[in-house]
Design a protein around this motif. Structure first.
Motif, short mmCIF file in Angstrom:
data_model
loop_
_atom_site.label_atom_id
_atom_site.label_comp_id
_atom_site.label_asym_id
_atom_site.label_seq_id
_atom_site.Cartn_x
_atom_site.Cartn_y
_atom_site.Cartn_z
N VAL A 224 0.83 -1.20 0.00
CA VAL A 224 0.00 0.00 0.00
C VAL A 224 0.87 1.26 0.00
O VAL A 224 0.61 2.21 -0.76
CB VAL A 224 -0.95 -0.01 1.21
CG1 VAL A 224 -1.66 1.33 1.36
CG2 VAL A 224 -1.97 -1.13 1.07
N LYS A 228 1.13 3.96 -3.02
CA LYS A 228 0.83 5.37 -2.76
C LYS A 228 1.97 6.26 -3.25
O LYS A 228 1.75 7.33 -3.83
CB LYS A 228 0.58 5.60 -1.28
CG LYS A 228 0.23 7.04 -0.94
CD LYS A 228 -0.01 7.24 0.54
CE LYS A 228 -0.33 8.70 0.85
NZ LYS A 228 -0.51 8.93 2.30
N ALA A 233 -3.55 2.94 -6.82
CA ALA A 233 -4.56 2.47 -5.86
C ALA A 233 -4.40 0.98 -5.62
O ALA A 233 -3.89 0.25 -6.48
CB ALA A 233 -5.96 2.76 -6.39
N LEU A 270 -1.50 3.78 4.02
CA LEU A 270 -2.19 4.88 3.35
C LEU A 270 -1.98 6.21 4.07
O LEU A 270 -2.38 7.27 3.56
CB LEU A 270 -3.70 4.59 3.31
CG LEU A 270 -4.15 3.49 2.36
CD1 LEU A 270 -5.61 3.15 2.61
CD2 LEU A 270 -3.95 3.92 0.91
#
Length: 278
Positions: A224, A228, A233, A270
């Motif tokens: 993730v 990012k 995504a 995230l």
């Protein structure tokens, strides 16, 4: 929300029909077009929170380098999909975001010189600015498979924090992850095509190594956070199974969260919350 044609190209699935190496391509393409025409008509007025994806992990079923004309047929399916959705009309199909995979949603076979062709989008709505894409590229990330997906307890640890080298794969660590997602960014992202890592995750091997969930969380966080970094995504693959070799993060019958540590790691990657120790 995302709707895709999922599993119709798996030869291991009964009654599968979207077979790229079948000789009956005329019938297959006509059926494929009719399917997407019906789906696009049914959901034509759903807004941009709904994305269509043309297919899932489409390939011959044989691992290794893509073959022709199968890849050409996959490219044709993608073009039929884009044209059909755009022509379906309604309030939103003309400008809807569409998700396009290459061979088996494999990064190397999509970003490399193996035959992937981006579909044209000539029927999209005139309301979409000319310099803006409405096509996204779909890939999956399960490297290294011996850690993420193999139904075996041989590889249960991942990443630089691994404490037992014999339990960690010899490849597919942080540097490989970064290089693969950078490859997608450099091939498509810089041209304005968003990248979606539509599946990633690692299955539960705590029956072989009680520390496995720690490394599953580290893996999810790394995927993730790296995505990012490159503006991509991610969607975790929760297959509903929470026992041995399952990918599930919660029990779908009781709604109880079963892998809070992995969820925390995703949110931390995230930038949406602190990680808690497992």
């Amino acid at each position: 929300m995302l709707i895709n044609m999922h599993g119709d190209g798996y030869k291991t699935v009964s009654n599968s029909w979207l077979i790229c190496d079948s000789s009956n391509q005329t019938t297959i393409r006509a059926k494929y077009q009719k399917n997407w025409q019906q789906i696009a008509n049914k959901f034509q007025n759903y807004d941009q929170h709904l994305i269509f994806e043309s297919m899932n992990e489409e390939f011959t079923g044989q691992y290794g380098n893509p073959t022709q004309p199968c890849y050409s047929n996959i490219n044709s399916y993608n073009q039929i999909f884009v044209d059909t959705v755009r022509k379906a009309g309604g309030n939103n199909n003309g400008s809807r975001w569409l998700l396009i995979p290459g061979w088996n949603t494999n990064i190397d076979y999509t970003a490399g010189n193996y035959g992937f062709t981006l579909p044209t989008d000539k029927y999209r709505s005139s309301s979409v600015p000319g310099n803006e894409q409405r096509i996204m590229i779909s890939v999956h990330y399960y490297d290294p498979w011996d850690f993420t997906g193999a139904d075996s307890g041989a590889s249960t640890q991942w990443g630089r924090a691994a404490t037992n080298p014999s339990k960690r794969s010899t490849w597919g660590q942080e540097d490989h992850l970064d290089a693969q997602l950078k490859k997608m960014h450099d091939t498509f992202g810089v041209k304005g095509y968003p990248i979606v890592v539509g599946e990633y995750g690692a299955n539960d091997k705590t029956s072989s190594d009680s520390s496995n969930n720690k490394y599953r969380a580290n893996y999810a966080h790394a995927v993730v956070a790296t995505a990012k970094k490159y503006g991509e995504a991610t969607i975790y693959w929760d297959n509903g199974a929470t026992g041995q070799y399952g990918f599930g993060l919660f029990d779908r019958r009781s709604y109880a969260v079963t892998q809070q540590g992995i969820i925390n790691a995703i949110m931390s990657g995230l930038g949406g919350g602190a990680r808690s120790a497992m």
